[in-house]
Scaffold this active site. Structure first.
Site, PDB file in Angstrom:
ATOM      1  N   GLU A 127       0.839  -1.215   0.000  1.00  0.00           N
ATOM      2  CA  GLU A 127       0.000   0.000   0.000  1.00  0.00           C
ATOM      3  C   GLU A 127       0.867   1.255   0.000  1.00  0.00           C
ATOM      4  OE1 GLU A 127      -3.272  -0.186   2.823  1.00  0.00           O
ATOM      5  OE2 GLU A 127      -4.120  -1.890   1.763  1.00  0.00           O
ATOM      6  N   GLU A 152      -5.255  -8.632  -0.206  1.00  0.00           N
ATOM      7  CA  GLU A 152      -6.051  -8.258   0.973  1.00  0.00           C
ATOM      8  C   GLU A 152      -7.486  -8.110   0.515  1.00  0.00           C
ATOM      9  OE1 GLU A 152      -4.658  -5.180   3.649  1.00  0.00           O
ATOM     10  OE2 GLU A 152      -2.568  -5.682   3.205  1.00  0.00           O
TER      11      GLU A 152
HETATM   12  O1  AHR Z   1      -5.538  -5.645   7.014  1.00  0.00           O
HETATM   13  C1  AHR Z   1      -5.468  -4.450   7.711  1.00  0.00           C
HETATM   14  C2  AHR Z   1      -4.772  -3.337   6.938  1.00  0.00           C
HETATM   15  O2  AHR Z   1      -5.523  -3.002   5.827  1.00  0.00           O
HETATM   16  C3  AHR Z   1      -3.408  -3.673   6.379  1.00  0.00           C
HETATM   17  O3  AHR Z   1      -2.404  -3.508   7.287  1.00  0.00           O
HETATM   18  C4  AHR Z   1      -3.276  -2.676   5.272  1.00  0.00           C
HETATM   19  O4  AHR Z   1      -2.447  -3.148   4.230  1.00  0.00           O
HETATM   20  C5  AHR Z   1      -4.706  -2.431   4.828  1.00  0.00           C
HETATM   21  O5  AHR Z   1      -4.992  -1.092   4.719  1.00  0.00           O
END
Ligand code: AHR
Length: 500
Positions: free
Chosen positions: A173, A304
């Site tokens: 990210e 994610e």
């Molecule tokens: O999964 C929680 C958070 O969500 C992670 O650390 C980040 O990569 C995303 O914004």
């Protein structure tokens, strides 16, 4: 009545097992307590890893595990997490609750965990606050089989042989918590950092994951790819193997995530609709990737994804601990069906997160453990791993839900492996059973191998006192005649039918 036509002769791409991957971050009680309790714990463990949790994870055939973050990755300095535990540096986990991280779980422990689970390793490097040298040395430490400063240090720390790093994320990210970069800036940084992610063993090449976009930020995807492929060696294979995508489902939005367990029918449909949006996102980002990589050699890694609701009342807001209901089971079923159908581009995905954080497959409390409804969906869907996607289409499916939140009554995907066809169908209605007539074109005299279901009231969930409220059960409402199946699929359900 709906119809599902499956053309068993039209075999498509292979469903990469890694689509069924998971994510574990140093966040709340995911690593500590959830996966790792230390060798001296009263909780049964093998080299510090919880035995009950590892056993349960083996049953769903976890193909790959991503670690150490998430946002944590871009402030993680790997050398803090090696060597004697007493002397490991302590740090503040600034992202997640400001708690002290004692680094007792580091590289060696992660590799041990993956070995116990029997899964591939996906390490996420630190580009946001780490140096090129630090990233390069981490790779050398883990994978070099010979004499070198880092390989010698690994040996000194008790691991003679190098490990296999299957996937390596070059930052996380980086448009946000990983450095707030512009796509062009990150693209250039990616080019530089990935150069030093060396493949010391050509037979065991590391696959590199470039940081992709958040939700529908197509500008990021375009900017990163344009920068990366401007004057870049033509054979980009080995330069970028994956581009990531992150997408979370909230009930109303980032500021109104909603309760994990107390929700209305309207909230149910909002969440269903937002889960279905994954399909639009994959198509949108794929279209941009196609311009740079028409042969689809770069995989999309949705590393994610999942539901992100309010934390359970009374728990640390920085720990992101949430319950998991039948609604989560549906979101898992819908999303995994979407990934299967896009298996020509989506080659990896990691549910966030594995234990005790967001849409987990497992929750723990002290020595107790429960499998969530999402766990049971992963258990059924494991049969798709490595299967060939089959051409399938639903017709006669009505929409359910109110106004702008209408969604299709059913979603599905079908695959074939070792002569067995696996069909997974979700009923997104909160109230209505749907009858489905399935035709398996290309098969004759079909026999049922197994049929299973995860269902219940829309908001039912498992607790430590009642761990089997929602579980995988035999699905009885199926009849077989020739190459036809008749199904009666109850509302709020995820169904798996396997035939040969
Ligand atoms: O999964 C929680 C958070 O969500 C992670 O650390 C980040 O990569 C995303 O914004």
């Amino acid at each position: 009545m709906a119809r599902l036509l499956v053309n068993t002769k039209n075999k498509k791409e292979t469903i990469a097992p890694e689509i069924y991957g998971h994510f574990s971050e140093h966040l709340g009680r995911c690593i500590y307590e959830g996966l790792y309790v230390g060798e001296n714990s009263d909780i049964p463990n093998v080299n510090g890893m919880r035995k009950d949790v590892v056993d349960a994870l083996r049953e769903i055939q976890v193909p790959v595990l991503r670690w150490p973050g998430g946002c944590f990755a871009d402030e993680y300095h790997w050398k803090d997490g090696i060597g004697p535990k007493e002397t490991r540096k302590k740090m503040i986990n600034t992202h997640w609750g400001g708690v002290t991280e004692d680094n007792s779980f580091g590289t060696h422990e992660f590799m041990e965990l993956c070995e116990q689970i029997g899964c591939k390793t996906y390490i996420n490097g630190n580009l946001g606050s780490g140096t090129v040298q630090e990233m390069s040395e981490w790779v050398e430490y883990m994978t070099f089989n010979g004499m070198s400063p880092m390989a010698d240090l690994r040996k000194k720390n008790g691991h003679e042989k190098p490990w296999k790093v299957d996937f390596f994320g070059v930052g996380n990210e980086n448009w946000g918590c990983g450095g707030n970069m512009t796509p062009e800036h990150y693209g250039n940084e990616y080019r530089r950092y990935q150069t030093y992610v060396r493949n010391y063993d050509a037979e065991r090449a590391i696959q590199k994951v470039c940081c992709g976009s958040n939700v529908d930020d197509y500008h990021w995807t375009e900017g990163v790819l344009k920068t990366c492929f401007d004057h870049t060696p033509e054979q980009f294979h080995g330069f970028m193997d994956f581009l990531s995508l992150h997408y979370y489902v909230f009930t109303d939005g980032w500021d109104k995530k909603g309760s994990a367990t107390q929700f209305t029918d309207l909230d149910w449909f909002k969440v269903m609709k937002r889960a279905l949006y994954m399909d639009t996102l994959i198509k949108g980002h794929s279209a941009i990737m196609d311009q740079y990589d028409p042969e689809k050699k770069i995989g999309m890694s949705v590393d994610e994804w999942g539901n992100w609701f309010d934390v359970e009342p009374g728990t640390n807001p920085g720990f992101l601990y949430q319950q998991n209901t039948v609604r989560d089971a549906l979101v898992a079923g819908i999303t995994l069906n979407i990934f299967n159908k896009h298996c020509d581009r989506v080659k990896m995905a990691c549910l966030a997160q594995m234990v005790n954080v967001l849409q987990s497959v497992i929750l723990t409390e002290g020595p107790k453990m429960v499998k969530t409804p999402t766990y049971h969906v992963f258990h059924m869907y494991r049969h798709h791993q490595g299967g060939k996607l089959l051409d399938s289409a639903l017709t006669g499916v009505n929409e359910v839900g109110p106004d702008e939140w209408k969604v299709p009554h059913l979603t599905e995907s079908v695959s074939e492996k070792d002569g067995v066809v696996t069909i997974t169908i979700n009923n997104l209605s909160v109230s209505d059973t749907e009858n489905v007539e399935v035709t398996l074109d290309g098969m004759e005299n079909v026999t049922l191998v197994e049929a299973n279901i995860v269902t219940g009231a829309k908001d039912s969930y498992n607790t430590f006192d009642n761990p089997e409220q929602v579980k995988e059960e035999k699905f009885e409402a199926v009849t077989v005649a020739g190459n036809q199946l008749s199904l009666q699929i109850p509302p709020c359900s995820v169904v798996e039918i396997r035939v040969k």
